[in-house]
Scaffold this motif. Structure first.
Motif, mmCIF file in Angstrom:
data_model
loop_
_atom_site.group_PDB
_atom_site.id
_atom_site.type_symbol
_atom_site.label_atom_id
_atom_site.label_comp_id
_atom_site.label_asym_id
_atom_site.label_seq_id
_atom_site.Cartn_x
_atom_site.Cartn_y
_atom_site.Cartn_z
ATOM 1 N N LEU A 25 -2.646 -3.533 8.083
ATOM 2 C CA LEU A 25 -2.289 -2.135 8.302
ATOM 3 C C LEU A 25 -1.209 -1.900 9.350
ATOM 4 C CD1 LEU A 25 -5.875 -0.621 8.137
ATOM 5 C CD2 LEU A 25 -4.188 -0.823 6.306
ATOM 6 N N LEU A 67 -6.685 -5.806 4.044
ATOM 7 C CA LEU A 67 -5.675 -4.778 4.250
ATOM 8 C C LEU A 67 -4.973 -5.058 5.572
ATOM 9 C CD1 LEU A 67 -7.754 -1.619 3.227
ATOM 10 C CD2 LEU A 67 -6.346 -3.094 1.764
ATOM 11 N N ARG A 95 -1.689 -5.043 0.945
ATOM 12 C CA ARG A 95 -3.022 -5.402 0.436
ATOM 13 C C ARG A 95 -2.973 -6.813 -0.115
ATOM 14 N NH1 ARG A 95 -3.526 -2.016 -3.733
ATOM 15 N NH2 ARG A 95 -3.069 -3.609 -5.300
ATOM 16 N N LEU A 98 0.839 -1.190 0.000
ATOM 17 C CA LEU A 98 0.000 0.000 0.000
ATOM 18 C C LEU A 98 0.881 1.249 0.000
ATOM 19 C CD1 LEU A 98 -2.646 -1.068 2.678
ATOM 20 C CD2 LEU A 98 -3.003 -0.934 0.208
ATOM 21 N N LYS A 99 0.470 2.261 -0.739
ATOM 22 C CA LYS A 99 1.287 3.465 -0.860
ATOM 23 C C LYS A 99 1.503 4.158 0.477
ATOM 24 C CE LYS A 99 0.124 4.466 -5.686
ATOM 25 N NZ LYS A 99 -0.449 5.467 -6.626
ATOM 26 N N ARG A 100 0.495 4.128 1.339
ATOM 27 C CA ARG A 100 0.601 4.813 2.631
ATOM 28 C C ARG A 100 1.051 3.882 3.757
ATOM 29 N NH1 ARG A 100 -4.610 8.964 2.813
ATOM 30 N NH2 ARG A 100 -4.106 10.079 0.877
#
Length: 285
Positions: free
Chosen positions: A126, A124, A86, A80-82
């Motif tokens: 996180l 996701l 994923r 994930l870019k942030r």
């Protein structure tokens, strides 16, 4: 909108028995999902910004878990870019199959200590979650407790060896032992595989509470790895004893199992007086 997927507690998480398939009544539709409320107990991962600090290792660990649980499905793992990872389940799975895979992945990824959410056909991952890390510590302690005695593992090893001999009667001893041990670690102990999937994964957090939980998790994992190694060693002896009874002595059924357990007892406890003739009682070691 992002959702989390409720899933039933797995009674086998702290035990060394194989996990059963998810019953149909536990498979939910999207209408039954609950919106994810903002939480402050998880720590986002800087996967892109700090690949050396654990991003690549996190992707590798998630990939290994997916490969084990997804069976014929082929989830795609991406960064994930942030921050975070994923997992795309793909559109080629049927709804029932997709939810089964989703439940398995959600449970196992959360068991690592990560905050995991479900959004349509993807998961996701996180970052670290204090709640999930606390759950992991409880599960690790339960697993250690279940490995205090080796009698259960001996029984499973003997049963697996008998099944293997029936399916492959001409298999040589070394191949039989290796094959049965592999099955025992995957289906009975399970933790050797789980721990191997996290090899190289950094356990680092900016938060004091989570860092303390991560250190405790590493400590318990080392103890669990040692306990599993002892069970595997004893299981190897049990499998060899069973193989010899079936192939060299021509024993079958209860006689083969009793002889294997008695041989193992004499190997592990050579100074003990011989047992009276008769079927071996469960839990003798």
């Amino acid at each position: 909108m992002t959702y989390f997927l409720p899933f039933p507690a797995d009674p086998d998480d702290g035990r060394s028995e194989g996990a059963a398939a998810v019953p149909a009544e536990h498979l939910l539709s999207f209408d039954q999902l609950t919106p994810l409320r903002p939480a402050d107990d998880f720590e986002p991962c800087s996967v892109v910004a700090d690949m050396v600090g654990g991003g690549e290792q996190m992707v590798a660990a998630v990939t290994r878990i997916c490969q084990r649980l997804a069976d014929t499905a082929r989830p795609q793992v991406a960064v994930l870019k942030r921050g975070g990872v994923r997992v795309d389940l793909g559109d080629d799975l049927g709804e029932r199959r997709r939810w089964v895979v989703c439940h398995k992945l959600l449970r196992e990824l959360s068991l690592v200590g990560w905050h995991v959410t479900v959004d349509e056909a993807r998961l996701l991952v996180l970052g670290w979650s204090a709640a999930q890390l606390e759950h992991r510590l409880r599960v690790l302690q339960l697993a250690l407790g279940s490995l205090q005695q080796v009698a259960g593992t001996i029984g499973v090893a003997v049963a697996y060896a008998e099944q293997h001999q029936e399916q492959f009667p001409h298999c040589v001893r070394e191949e039989a032992i290796a094959s049965v041990l592999d099955r025992l670690q995957r289906e009975h102990l399970r933790w050797p595989v789980r721990l191997a999937e996290l090899d190289g994964l950094p356990r680092i957090s900016r938060h004091h509470t989570m860092q303390r939980q991560l250190r405790a998790s590493v400590m318990l994992e080392e103890r669990l790895r040692t306990a599993c190694a002892w069970h595997v060693q004893v299981a190897g002896l049990a499998i060899e004893a069973m193989w010899r009874g079936l192939t060299e002595q021509g024993l079958r059924g209860e006689s083969a199992r009793g002889a294997a357990i008695e041989r193992l007892r004499n190997t592990l406890l050579p100074d003990q007086p011989p047992r009276a003739a008769g079927p071996a009682a469960p839990g003798i070691l």
